[in-house]
Design an enzyme around this catalytic site. Sequence first.
Site, PDB file in Angstrom:
ATOM      1  N   GLU A  35       8.548  37.818  -9.463  1.00 33.28           N
ATOM      2  CA  GLU A  35       8.090  37.984  -8.096  1.00 33.28           C
ATOM      3  C   GLU A  35       7.987  39.494  -7.866  1.00 33.28           C
ATOM      4  OE1 GLU A  35      10.542  36.186  -5.072  1.00 33.28           O
ATOM      5  OE2 GLU A  35       9.231  36.953  -3.492  1.00 33.28           O
ATOM      6  N   ARG A 261      21.411  33.119 -17.353  1.00 34.42           N
ATOM      7  CA  ARG A 261      21.051  34.481 -16.917  1.00 34.42           C
ATOM      8  C   ARG A 261      21.840  35.495 -17.712  1.00 34.42           C
ATOM      9  NH1 ARG A 261      18.690  34.501 -11.819  1.00 34.42           N
ATOM     10  NH2 ARG A 261      19.020  36.701 -11.457  1.00 34.42           N
ATOM     11  N   LYS A 271      17.821  41.700  -7.887  1.00 30.84           N
ATOM     12  CA  LYS A 271      16.912  42.618  -7.217  1.00 30.84           C
ATOM     13  C   LYS A 271      17.392  42.954  -5.812  1.00 30.84           C
ATOM     14  CE  LYS A 271      13.335  40.278  -8.496  1.00 30.84           C
ATOM     15  NZ  LYS A 271      11.989  39.688  -8.579  1.00 30.84           N
TER      16      LYS A 271
HETATM   17  P1  ATP Z   1      16.740  38.463  -8.988  1.00 30.27           P
HETATM   18  O1  ATP Z   1      17.906  37.566  -8.784  1.00 30.27           O
HETATM   19  O2  ATP Z   1      17.078  39.742  -9.658  1.00 30.27           O
HETATM   20  O3  ATP Z   1      15.887  38.638  -7.774  1.00 30.27           O
HETATM   21  P2  ATP Z   1      14.822  36.562  -9.798  1.00 30.27           P
HETATM   22  O4  ATP Z   1      15.128  35.438 -10.714  1.00 30.27           O
HETATM   23  O5  ATP Z   1      14.626  36.237  -8.382  1.00 30.27           O
HETATM   24  O6  ATP Z   1      15.870  37.690 -10.057  1.00 30.27           O
HETATM   25  P3  ATP Z   1      12.131  36.848 -10.602  1.00 30.27           P
HETATM   26  O7  ATP Z   1      11.209  37.974 -10.374  1.00 30.27           O
HETATM   27  O8  ATP Z   1      11.862  35.569  -9.915  1.00 30.27           O
HETATM   28  O9  ATP Z   1      13.573  37.366 -10.259  1.00 30.27           O
HETATM   29  O10 ATP Z   1      12.331  36.607 -12.147  1.00 30.27           O
HETATM   30  C1  ATP Z   1      11.308  36.483 -13.095  1.00 30.27           C
HETATM   31  C2  ATP Z   1      11.853  35.773 -14.292  1.00 30.27           C
HETATM   32  O11 ATP Z   1      12.947  36.494 -14.836  1.00 30.27           O
HETATM   33  C3  ATP Z   1      12.383  34.410 -13.914  1.00 30.27           C
HETATM   34  O12 ATP Z   1      11.955  33.468 -14.884  1.00 30.27           O
HETATM   35  C4  ATP Z   1      13.857  34.582 -13.928  1.00 30.27           C
HETATM   36  O13 ATP Z   1      14.508  33.386 -14.239  1.00 30.27           O
HETATM   37  C5  ATP Z   1      14.062  35.661 -14.996  1.00 30.27           C
HETATM   38  N1  ATP Z   1      15.299  36.388 -14.735  1.00 30.27           N
HETATM   39  C6  ATP Z   1      15.648  37.036 -13.615  1.00 30.27           C
HETATM   40  N2  ATP Z   1      16.891  37.537 -13.707  1.00 30.27           N
HETATM   41  C7  ATP Z   1      17.348  37.200 -14.929  1.00 30.27           C
HETATM   42  C8  ATP Z   1      18.568  37.416 -15.637  1.00 30.27           C
HETATM   43  N3  ATP Z   1      19.585  38.086 -15.090  1.00 30.27           N
HETATM   44  N4  ATP Z   1      18.675  36.928 -16.885  1.00 30.27           N
HETATM   45  C9  ATP Z   1      17.651  36.263 -17.452  1.00 30.27           C
HETATM   46  N5  ATP Z   1      16.491  36.014 -16.847  1.00 30.27           N
HETATM   47  C10 ATP Z   1      16.322  36.465 -15.605  1.00 30.27           C
HETATM   48 MG    MG Z   2      12.948  34.669  -7.970  1.00 26.86          MG
END
Ligand code: ATP
Ligand code: MG
Length: 553
Positions: A35, A261, A271
């Site tokens: 995102e 994760r 984020k």
């Molecule tokens: P955050 O919690 O940091 O906002 P998010 O999952 O909302 O992370 P996205 O931009 O939606 O962030 O993530 C893009 C991809 O990266 C998704 O498939 C998500 O599952 C993966 N991802 C995000 N954080 C991690 C992590 N700590 N470990 C592994 N994969 C991750």
């Molecule tokens: Mg997300």
Amino acid sequence: MAETDYRPTNFIRQIIEKDLASGLHQTVATRFPPEPNGYLHMGHAKSICLNFGVAQDYQGSCNLRFDDTNPEKENIDYVNSIKNDVSWLGFSWNDEEKYSSNYFDQLYGFAVELIEKGLAYVDFNNQEKMRELRGTLTAPGVNSEYRDTSVEENLAHFEKMRMGEYKEGECSLRAKIDMSSAFMCMRDPVIYRVRFAHHHQTGDKWCIYPMYDFTHCISDAIEGITHSLCTLEFQDNRRLYDWVIENISIDCTPRQYEFSRLNVEYTVLSKRKLIQLVDEGHVAGWDDPRMPTIAGIRRRGYTAASIREFCKRIGVTKMDNMVEMSMLEACIRDELNETAPRRMAVLDPIKVVIENYPEDKVEILSAPNHPNNEEMGNRDIYFSKTLYIEADDFRESANKKFKRLVIGKEVRLRNAYYLKAERFDEDENGKVTCVYCTYDPDTLGKDPEDRKAKGVIHWVSASHGVPAKVRLYDRLFTVPNPAAADDFTACINADSLQTVSAVVEASLKGVSSLSGFQFERTGYFSVDIDSTDDSLVFNRTVGLRDTWAKVSN
Ligand code: ATP
Ligand code: MG
């Protein structure tokens, strides 16, 4: 290169191999779906290496798809930084980058299809009321009074939603599934809501935006994704993912698989929290070298290969765990140990005057760029009467364990001569300001027959050395799991950045940004982007040895 070339194996790769072997899929298609509401961090690197990695290894394809359904929190700068980071990590996406917003027309069509099938309805309860009716983990939910509105009425309401005739929060479109499901996400989830927001891709075309759970599975299906890999918190949502795909007319059945994760000790990988660190000024920006963002660790001096290697070493499982920072550091240290040219830099200088060295003499000595790799060649270093050495490397007297400079004893100056300390000056606070020494002219590149200096210290010629700012970084938080604290900002390490005025050897003048060096005996350093020809700035990427184990005891 320290990056290993073995192919990792994990449960996801096993699933893919099985699906290819059985003929369920002819090829593998994955996607990385960030995102655009922040910069990418190390957790994303894990997901990137997994998604692009399997596509590479099984001759498939991986899309970069911006999951852009929350216009208020997203912007084009984030889009650009994400593209830049993925490329920098060494991956290239299939075709042009994609946006979920590319599919808003289709998504709208599928929502209409669900309404027509009696599988979606417009609910005029507000958020609070809906929450109340949703029930809890132990109590089933209650059907909304709008659940049985006719298809025609729902179609009309949804059309009005799209036309901007309802206010934000006044109503939303919900999937009609099961208010008593054991999975909360199946209790008539909202799939569209009203938002009068300008979108970075679609402008003002829409005032209704689809929710993640509805958007993601359909975007996967439109793109022909075979294996949709996401993190464990979406495990329950897999039911909803499958429900949507089953109930719309689309000819593709992507499957979702969840992995754990990445969490790393002494930092945060969310984020939302990273935005807070930036907005509240706890760090200097998204690319502050203390940040666990790709931009931050790149500026710190990490290479893409070292990050890919880290992702290989941590593996992919279904078990949530916390990885030690030393795992990450070992990857860059292993690489730089092989690749980084050696240089001499004095971080905390005190003056040395060699009393038996001619006043105006300057010698140009040759020093190897790497102790074990002749191919990296040699460089010239200047030797003169006045040098700088580390304050730490001199003591008036010391026991045998101190193998550095002591009054009356000899030490080897790296790449140069034996040096013997005779006397010293100190200031009113007892701080040593100058050490007067003699050198043995017969010891260049060889030990004398009758004795052997115990230690070797580094140095820089005072009249040739170049001043430089060196930033020494420590962990950003004082506790291993700051995310678990009530207020994670209360755990910020106040001493995470120390800037020192160093003197570095003349050959470092004019080095380009981000190039990495080993400063002998002190660590690995990289040239900061703030560095100019007139004022050099270095970041300590990592120390020579693992100091974390010691610190956390
Ligand atoms: P955050 O919690 O940091 O906002 P998010 O999952 O909302 O992370 P996205 O931009 O939606 O962030 O993530 C893009 C991809 O990266 C998704 O498939 C998500 O599952 C993966 N991802 C995000 N954080 C991690 C992590 N700590 N470990 C592994 N994969 C991750
Ligand atoms: Mg997300």
